[in-house]
Design a protein around this motif. Structure first.
Motif, PDB file in Angstrom:
ATOM      1  N   MET A   1      -6.275   1.261  -4.710  1.00  0.00           N
ATOM      2  CA  MET A   1      -5.817   2.214  -3.693  1.00  0.00           C
ATOM      3  C   MET A   1      -6.932   3.382  -3.149  1.00  0.00           C
ATOM      4  SD  MET A   1      -3.278   1.251  -2.935  1.00  0.00           S
ATOM      5  CE  MET A   1      -2.060   2.981  -3.155  1.00  0.00           C
ATOM      6  N   ASP A   2      -8.061   2.890  -4.144  1.00  0.00           N
ATOM      7  CA  ASP A   2      -8.432   4.360  -3.744  1.00  0.00           C
ATOM      8  C   ASP A   2      -9.060   4.742  -2.280  1.00  0.00           C
ATOM      9  OD1 ASP A   2      -8.239   5.643  -6.048  1.00  0.00           O
ATOM     10  OD2 ASP A   2     -10.071   5.060  -6.913  1.00  0.00           O
TER      11      ASP A   2
ATOM     12  N   GLN B   1      -5.619   3.141   8.733  1.00  0.00           N
ATOM     13  CA  GLN B   1      -6.227   1.998   7.287  1.00  0.00           C
ATOM     14  C   GLN B   1      -6.194   0.587   6.764  1.00  0.00           C
ATOM     15  OE1 GLN B   1      -3.565   4.563   4.415  1.00  0.00           O
ATOM     16  NE2 GLN B   1      -3.179   6.042   6.082  1.00  0.00           N
TER      17      GLN B   1
ATOM     18  N   ARG C   1       1.037  -1.416  -0.320  1.00  0.00           N
ATOM     19  CA  ARG C   1       0.613  -0.128   0.014  1.00  0.00           C
ATOM     20  C   ARG C   1       0.604   0.969   0.518  1.00  0.00           C
ATOM     21  NH1 ARG C   1      -4.790  -1.497  -1.974  1.00  0.00           N
ATOM     22  NH2 ARG C   1      -5.658   0.307  -1.230  1.00  0.00           N
TER      23      ARG C   1
ATOM     24  N   THR D   1      -7.797   3.255   0.875  1.00  0.00           N
ATOM     25  CA  THR D   1      -6.701   4.247   1.386  1.00  0.00           C
ATOM     26  C   THR D   1      -6.352   5.717   0.978  1.00  0.00           C
ATOM     27  OG1 THR D   1      -4.950   3.249   0.059  1.00  0.00           O
ATOM     28  CG2 THR D   1      -5.790   1.578   2.220  1.00  0.00           C
ATOM     29  N   GLU D   2      -6.984   5.775  -0.162  1.00  0.00           N
ATOM     30  CA  GLU D   2      -6.352   7.449  -0.253  1.00  0.00           C
ATOM     31  C   GLU D   2      -7.538   7.845   0.324  1.00  0.00           C
ATOM     32  OE1 GLU D   2      -6.160   7.904  -4.264  1.00  0.00           O
ATOM     33  OE2 GLU D   2      -3.286   6.371  -4.628  1.00  0.00           O
ATOM     34  N   ALA D   3      -9.009   7.840   0.274  1.00  0.00           N
ATOM     35  CA  ALA D   3      -9.922   7.962   0.656  1.00  0.00           C
ATOM     36  C   ALA D   3      -9.451   8.695   2.055  1.00  0.00           C
ATOM     37  CB  ALA D   3     -11.094   7.965   0.013  1.00  0.00           C
TER      38      ALA D   3
ATOM     39  N   PHE E   1      -7.398   8.470   3.376  1.00  0.00           N
ATOM     40  CA  PHE E   1      -6.034   9.259   4.183  1.00  0.00           C
ATOM     41  C   PHE E   1      -6.406  11.070   4.086  1.00  0.00           C
ATOM     42  CE2 PHE E   1      -1.875  11.975   3.336  1.00  0.00           C
ATOM     43  CZ  PHE E   1      -1.509  12.092   4.155  1.00  0.00           C
ATOM     44  N   VAL E   2      -7.715  11.065   3.083  1.00  0.00           N
ATOM     45  CA  VAL E   2      -8.178  12.542   2.669  1.00  0.00           C
ATOM     46  C   VAL E   2      -9.117  12.945   4.396  1.00  0.00           C
ATOM     47  CG1 VAL E   2      -9.544  13.540   1.405  1.00  0.00           C
ATOM     48  CG2 VAL E   2      -7.644  12.371   0.662  1.00  0.00           C
TER      49      VAL E   2
END
Length: 300
Positions: free
Chosen positions: A190-191, A206, A111, A193-195, A197-198
């Motif tokens: 990946m969206d 996560q 990740r 964990t990225e979402a 994180f945002v």
């Protein structure tokens, strides 16, 4: 308008291709199932026969009585109650630690993009290419000189302790589990964990709140395999544990060996008793195990 609706269409309905019968595949599976089941069935057949009838009629015969006396004798003589407890003490912590550490490592290399993630993954998986027996002597000497207080270990070191077996089994199984879990986690979008994180989720959030719930099928498959492998391990417990009352159940069959004569009916009963826990675990987790193996097969 009516004529147009009643007019036959030019295109005929598409026909689905007929599936060809896979007689060769089915025959192969039947033959392989028989090859695997015959030894198990023969061991059960031998365990149900008294030794007197086997000596009288022969092993390849159907004459004589059938009962569970060999199982009762094997359970009492082999001390299976104690050995099953020892196997649980070794197997349960090893499986939990292996899956926990492997999931953390897989999360880090799958990740996040950093300099040594591929190198570290290769190092973990390359450890499985080394035969465990090569490290037997170095590990034995290392544990022998690892001093501990006698309140913790009656040997004064790591030998003759469950900790030694748990540590070695965990170390040798982490590489395989990391490889499987990392490939599975890479297939997740990946969206996710990225979402997270945002939205302010940290690394632990996560890992524990998003990725771990999505890897349950893979965990079920790996957990089933790890329980079977570690439960059936014979080499490391026999190397590091000297006290007979601390050995796992795989060594209990040695107690059924006679000094001058071997009762193979009794040995077969002991072997069947040893198989029961792994068979129960596999049957209980069969659906999750198959789902974990097939999940991701259709991912692009």
């Amino acid at each position: 308008m009516t004529a147009a609706l009643a007019a036959p269409t030019d295109r005929a309905p598409a026909r689905r291709p007929k599936k060809r019968p896979r007689y060769g595949t089915h025959l192969f599976l039947v033959v392989m199932a028989i090859v695997w089941l015959v030894p198990l069935g023969w061991a059960l057949f031998t365990a149900l026969r008294p030794k007197v009838d086997t000596d009288k009629y022969g092993y390849f015969s159907l004459g004589g009585a059938f009962n569970f006396d060999n199982f009762v004798t094997a359970w009492n003589q082999g001390g299976f109650a104690t050995y099953f407890g020892n196997s649980a003490i070794i197997t349960i912590p090893t499986v939990v630690l292996t899956l926990l550490f492997a999931s953390m490592m897989a999360f880090a290399v799958s990740r996040f993009s950093w300099k040594f993630n591929v190198t570290l993954l290769i190092m973990f998986t390359a450890g499985n290419l080394l035969p465990p027996q090569v490290l037997a002597a170095p590990l034995f000497e290392m544990f022998k000189h690892f001093n501990l207080p006698y309140s913790v270990s009656d040997s004064g070191n790591l030998l003759n302790t469950y900790t030694a077996v748990i540590a070695v089994d965990t170390a040798f199984q982490i590489g395989f589990c990391t490889f499987v879990l990392s490939n599975y986690m890479k297939a997740l979008p990946m969206d996710l964990t990225e979402a997270a994180f945002v939205d302010g989720a940290g690394v632990w959030r996560q890992y524990w709140g998003i990725i771990m719930p999505l890897t349950r099928p893979a965990f079920a498959a790996l957990g089933t395999l790890e329980v079977i492998w570690i439960y059936n391990d014979f080499f490391w417990p026999l190397l590091f544990i000297q006290s007979g009352n601390r050995l796992p159940v795989t060594t209990a069959i040695n107690n059924l060996q006679g000094q001058f004569l071997s009762n193979y009916n009794l040995l077969a009963a002991g072997a069947m008793i040893t198989v029961v826990p792994t068979l129960i675990i596999y049957l209980a987790l069969q659906r999750q195990f198959v789902a974990g193996l097939t999940l991701g097969a259709s991912k692009g």
